[in-house]
Design an enzyme around this catalytic site. Structure first.
Site, PDB file in Angstrom:
ATOM      1  N   GLY A  72       0.830  -1.204   0.000  1.00 24.02           N
ATOM      2  CA  GLY A  72       0.000   0.000   0.000  1.00 24.02           C
ATOM      3  C   GLY A  72       0.859   1.247   0.000  1.00 24.02           C
ATOM      4  N   PHE A  73       0.188   2.357   0.057  1.00 20.36           N
ATOM      5  CA  PHE A  73       0.871   3.644  -0.001  1.00 20.36           C
ATOM      6  C   PHE A  73       1.840   3.819   1.181  1.00 20.36           C
ATOM      7  CE2 PHE A  73      -0.392   7.823   2.062  1.00 20.36           C
ATOM      8  CZ  PHE A  73       0.702   8.543   1.596  1.00 20.36           C
ATOM      9  N   ILE A  74       1.364   3.673   2.393  1.00 23.27           N
ATOM     10  CA  ILE A  74       2.254   3.879   3.545  1.00 23.27           C
ATOM     11  C   ILE A  74       3.171   2.661   3.739  1.00 23.27           C
ATOM     12  CG2 ILE A  74       2.365   4.315   6.054  1.00 23.27           C
ATOM     13  CD1 ILE A  74      -0.363   5.738   5.773  1.00 23.27           C
TER      14      ILE A  74
ATOM     15  N   ASP B  60       0.295  -8.683   1.306  1.00 27.38           N
ATOM     16  CA  ASP B  60      -0.709  -7.749   0.786  1.00 27.38           C
ATOM     17  C   ASP B  60      -1.600  -8.523  -0.190  1.00 27.38           C
ATOM     18  OD1 ASP B  60      -0.480  -4.295   0.392  1.00 27.38           O
ATOM     19  OD2 ASP B  60      -2.013  -5.484  -0.635  1.00 27.38           O
TER      20      ASP B  60
ATOM     21  N   GLY C 166      -3.719  -2.065  -2.290  1.00 28.76           N
ATOM     22  CA  GLY C 166      -2.275  -1.943  -2.528  1.00 28.76           C
ATOM     23  C   GLY C 166      -1.978  -2.258  -3.994  1.00 28.76           C
TER      24      GLY C 166
ATOM     25  N   LEU D 155      -0.644  -2.777   8.864  1.00 33.91           N
ATOM     26  CA  LEU D 155      -1.264  -1.655   8.144  1.00 33.91           C
ATOM     27  C   LEU D 155      -2.415  -2.108   7.249  1.00 33.91           C
ATOM     28  CD1 LEU D 155       2.049   0.068   6.977  1.00 33.91           C
ATOM     29  CD2 LEU D 155       0.435   1.105   8.530  1.00 33.91           C
TER      30      LEU D 155
ATOM     31  N   THR E  19     -12.915  -6.876   7.024  1.00 36.07           N
ATOM     32  CA  THR E  19     -11.467  -6.786   6.807  1.00 36.07           C
ATOM     33  C   THR E  19     -10.783  -6.232   8.048  1.00 36.07           C
ATOM     34  OG1 THR E  19     -11.900  -6.305   4.513  1.00 36.07           O
ATOM     35  CG2 THR E  19      -9.679  -5.835   5.278  1.00 36.07           C
TER      36      THR E  19
ATOM     37  N   ALA F 117      -1.795  -0.056  13.115  1.00 33.24           N
ATOM     38  CA  ALA F 117      -2.192   1.247  12.559  1.00 33.24           C
ATOM     39  C   ALA F 117      -3.662   1.482  12.849  1.00 33.24           C
ATOM     40  CB  ALA F 117      -1.960   1.256  11.053  1.00 33.24           C
TER      41      ALA F 117
ATOM     42  N   TYR G   7     -16.373   2.479   9.940  1.00 31.35           N
ATOM     43  CA  TYR G   7     -14.911   2.463   9.883  1.00 31.35           C
ATOM     44  C   TYR G   7     -14.329   2.812  11.251  1.00 31.35           C
ATOM     45  CZ  TYR G   7     -10.178   3.600   8.348  1.00 31.35           C
ATOM     46  OH  TYR G   7      -8.819   3.639   8.198  1.00 31.35           O
TER      47      TYR G   7
END
Ligand code: UDP
Length: 352
Positions: A18-20, A39, A44, A84, A103, A125, A157
């Site tokens: 993913g991004f981070i 992942d 991602g 994450l 998830t 996270a 969320y």
């Protein structure tokens, strides 16, 4: 390679493509840590880690963290897990609440369950969303929380991440698992896509394409945007801080800006970079964008509740680790503009 200063070796990053996660993998490898990522490529992207595939200290598994056999093996091979993997992005959450809840909650349970068998330290996270409607600004780790009703998906969320935090702290207290929780506030940088609703990549892409820059609502809502490399430094600092175990930390920038001003700043920065010739490869379309305000009902599902202000208090992480962000918002925007402008350039040249 010998053990690192905290005596640990291999780091497993869930959501590492993913991004981070991919930025974190880059930094940990640079510091000499062997890194494995898992992942499922739901949000991602393999291209985020493609450059790492040949790195001798890097391994990857494309699978879900809910695959118990795989998670057990990966946990047995690592000393620390940075978790994450999650359903992220407001758009995705509003559109796919079942996926989000499952998830986030089942995934974290799977990670903690595997970690406890091998006593791997776990960094979880979490998100500023757990402050809910957060009417006391800046948000502090021990604040009381008010979230909206269950009839509004957005809060699914926040609630799912709150359960994650409860679960992680329960594993710590009941099973002695070393856990650290970090609540990420708006984090931005290269590799982030606007596909799932994140405002900065969306604004930059719209501006680069000469399209309207879409501010939702009246744009008076504020956010603080942290450069991803500062977020990564915060996570690594926490991972190396024994006193952080069993605790929760805000990770974010404290530079607050309204979304309306942000839209203006994005246009200004692109204009400035363009007139100094830095983005000269852009198409004619740039500089033609106008800011348009779009009512929330059109942008999101009916009944969507946005947060008017979101600002972290970051004294706790500063006190425990000495961490402070290095990049200001303009520098952060410039990085994203350069990255997305180059991407646009490549796409334009390949599509003719
Ligand atoms: N936003 C906007 N235009 C967009 C995307 C988002 O005005 O095209 C607004 C959104 O309503 C919110 C802010 O920008 O007030 C930040 O949105 P993002 O989804 O990036 O993060 P979050 O809402 O989780 O803080």
């Amino acid at each position: 390679m010998g053990k690192l200063p905290d005596g640990r070796q291999r780091v497993l990053i869930t959501g590492g493509a993913g991004f981070i996660g991919s930025h974190l993998a880059d930094s940990l490898l640079q510091l000499g840590y062997p890194v494995t990522i898992i992942d499922d490529l739901s949000t991602g992207r393999f291209e985020n880690i493609e450059h790492l595939v040949s790195h001798p200290n890097f391994c990857f598994t494309i699978d879900t963290i809910n695959n118990e056999i795989v998670m057990d093996r990966l946990a047995s091979e690592c000393d620390m897990i940075i978790h994450l993997a999650a359903a992220v992005g407001v758009m995705l959450i509003v559109e796919q609440p079942v996926h989000t809840i499952k998830t986030n909650i089942m995934g974290t349970e799977a990670v903690l369950n595997a970690a406890v068998r091998y006593r791997a330290k776990v960094l979880i996270a979490s998100t500023s969303e757990v402050y809910g409607k957060g009417n006391r600004v800046p948000f502090q780790e021990e604040d009381d929380v008010v979230i909206g009703p269950t009839s509004r998906n957005r809060w699914a969320y926040a609630a799912s991440k709150m359960v994650d935090e409860f679960l992680a702290l329960a594993y710590h207290h009941e099973k002695d698992l070393p856990v650290v929780i970090f609540r990420l506030f708006n984090t931005v940088g290269t590799r982030q896509t606007g596909r799932y609703g994140m405002v900065i990549p969306r604004f930059v892409q719209q501006a680069l394409r000469g399209e309207p820059v879409t501010v939702y609502g009246d744009g008076a809502q504020t956010r603080c945007f942290l450069h991803v490399s500062d977020a990564v430094k915060a996570i690594i600092a926490l991972s190396n801080c024994p006193a952080a175990v069993g605790k929760v930390f805000n990770v974010g920038s404290t530079e607050e800006i309204s979304i309306q001003r942000l839209a203006g700043l994005v246009l200004d920065r692109i204009k400035a970079r363009n007139s100094s010739g830095e983005l000269s490869f852009l198409k004619e379309t740039e500089n033609k964008s106008k800011i348009v305000n779009i009512p929330y009902e059109k942008a999101y599902a009916v009944g969507f509740e946005d947060l008017t202000r979101r600002v972290p208090n970051t004294e706790k992480i500063a006190h425990f680790t000495g961490w402070q962000p290095r990049y200001n918002l303009e520098e952060t925007l410039d990085d994203i503009i350069t990255y997305l402008a180059e991407k646009e350039n490549v796409e334009n040249s390949t599509t003719g």
